[in-house]
Design an enzyme around this catalytic site. Structure first.
Site, PDB file in Angstrom:
ATOM      1  N   GLU A  44     -26.918 -12.163  -4.390  1.00 13.58           N
ATOM      2  CA  GLU A  44     -27.673 -13.243  -3.752  1.00 13.58           C
ATOM      3  C   GLU A  44     -27.540 -14.504  -4.608  1.00 13.58           C
ATOM      4  OE1 GLU A  44     -31.952 -13.106  -3.913  1.00 13.58           O
ATOM      5  OE2 GLU A  44     -32.145 -14.295  -2.081  1.00 13.58           O
ATOM      6  N   GLU A  69     -29.796 -17.233 -10.182  1.00 11.81           N
ATOM      7  CA  GLU A  69     -30.764 -18.321 -10.000  1.00 11.81           C
ATOM      8  C   GLU A  69     -30.594 -19.321 -11.140  1.00 11.81           C
ATOM      9  OE1 GLU A  69     -33.034 -19.560  -7.695  1.00 11.81           O
ATOM     10  OE2 GLU A  69     -33.127 -21.052  -9.285  1.00 11.81           O
ATOM     11  N   ASP A 119     -30.864 -25.243  -1.057  1.00 14.52           N
ATOM     12  CA  ASP A 119     -31.404 -26.614  -1.097  1.00 14.52           C
ATOM     13  C   ASP A 119     -30.600 -27.494  -0.134  1.00 14.52           C
ATOM     14  OD1 ASP A 119     -33.334 -26.142  -3.198  1.00 14.52           O
ATOM     15  OD2 ASP A 119     -31.615 -25.955  -4.542  1.00 14.52           O
ATOM     16  N   PHE A 195     -38.981 -18.578   1.347  1.00 12.92           N
ATOM     17  CA  PHE A 195     -38.748 -19.741   2.209  1.00 12.92           C
ATOM     18  C   PHE A 195     -38.767 -19.347   3.682  1.00 12.92           C
ATOM     19  CE2 PHE A 195     -37.692 -23.906   0.287  1.00 12.92           C
ATOM     20  CZ  PHE A 195     -38.118 -23.623  -0.994  1.00 12.92           C
ATOM     21  N   GLU A 196     -38.374 -18.131   3.997  1.00 15.33           N
ATOM     22  CA  GLU A 196     -38.500 -17.717   5.398  1.00 15.33           C
ATOM     23  C   GLU A 196     -39.988 -17.641   5.751  1.00 15.33           C
ATOM     24  OE1 GLU A 196     -37.933 -13.732   6.922  1.00 15.33           O
ATOM     25  OE2 GLU A 196     -37.010 -14.551   8.720  1.00 15.33           O
TER      26      GLU A 196
END
Ligand code: SAM
Length: 217
Positions: A44, A69, A119, A195-196
């Site tokens: 991811e 990340e 983003d 965010f979902e």
């Protein structure tokens, strides 16, 4: 929409099994070098608070998962979430995903690449900073095995449309985008990512697709 403050795990928590710095990675990044086995590997890009990687790694012990990340605090937070979830098949990488896909990941070695709510970089002059761009799509495609998946979800229509068009132009091996459906949440954290959750709660439309790499001939 501004992001909430995030808490790092307490400094007494040992994250060494679930967090690596990008500079400490093996040159041949894969299941064998990171987990000592040959299970299929999913990556991811941009894990944020780590909801996807923690949920998915527990649900799928037959696969390994890496989350990348770039913001150190978020990488640590996500690693803490992996520890809490008891995940033994997932590791967070703190750093930039781009060079990893350029240098460390062997061609045809991945089962899936996941990019959720990257983003948006709204301004035209900043669009080249988008995590899903021509270079990254070529790298994701190279890294995936035939039959491997690329999941791309966003709530930014312009990002979605441009990406769909761009992939059709430069990556015919991805074929047509396959829509992914919204699943009704059964509890407060029953979302693919934070965010979902945020988009659904604010009734913002979400665009979800997956590609499956095939042989073009
Ligand atoms: C808008 S957030 C979405 C987070 C998460 N995917 C979600 O849906 O809740 C995008 C995340 O991607 C991370 N990111 C941006 N560029 C990155 C890069 N080159 N490598 C790794 N992470 C990146 C950001 O720091 C941020 O946490």
């Amino acid at each position: 929409m501004p992001r909430h403050q995030i808490r790092s795990p307490k400094s007494s928590v040992d994250l060494s099994t679930v967090l690596r710095d990008v500079d400490q990675l093996p040159a041949d990044l894969g299941s064998q070098s990171m987990f000592g086995n040959d299970l299929p590997l999913e990556i991811e890009v941009g894990s944020g608070k780590g909801l996807f990687i923690s949920t998915e790694s527990v649900a799928h012990p037959e696969h390994n998962f890496l989350g990348v990340e770039i913001v150190g605090k978020y990488a640590s937070h996500s690693a803490g979430r992996l520890l809490k979830a008891g995940s033994t098949n997932a590791i967070m990488i703190s750093g930039n995903a781009e060079p990893l896909f350029e240098k460390n990941i062997a061609a045809g070695s991945l089962e899936a690449v996941h990019v959720y709510f990257p983003d948006p970089w709204w301004k035209k002059k900043h669009r080249k900073r988008r995590v899903v761009n021509e270079t990254s799509v070529r790298n994701f495609s190279r890294a995936l095995r035939v039959g491997g998946r690329f999941h791309f979800w966003t709530d930014v229509l312009d990002y979605f449309e441009n990406t769909i068009e761009m992939i059709a132009d430069i990556a015919p091996e991805f074929g047509v985008p396959i829509p992914e459906e919204e699943v009704e949440a059964q509890h407060d954290l029953d979302y693919r990512t934070h965010f979902e959750r945020r988009s659904i709660r604010h009734q913002i439309p979400v665009y979800r697709v997956r590609y499956e790499k095939r042989v073009v001939g």
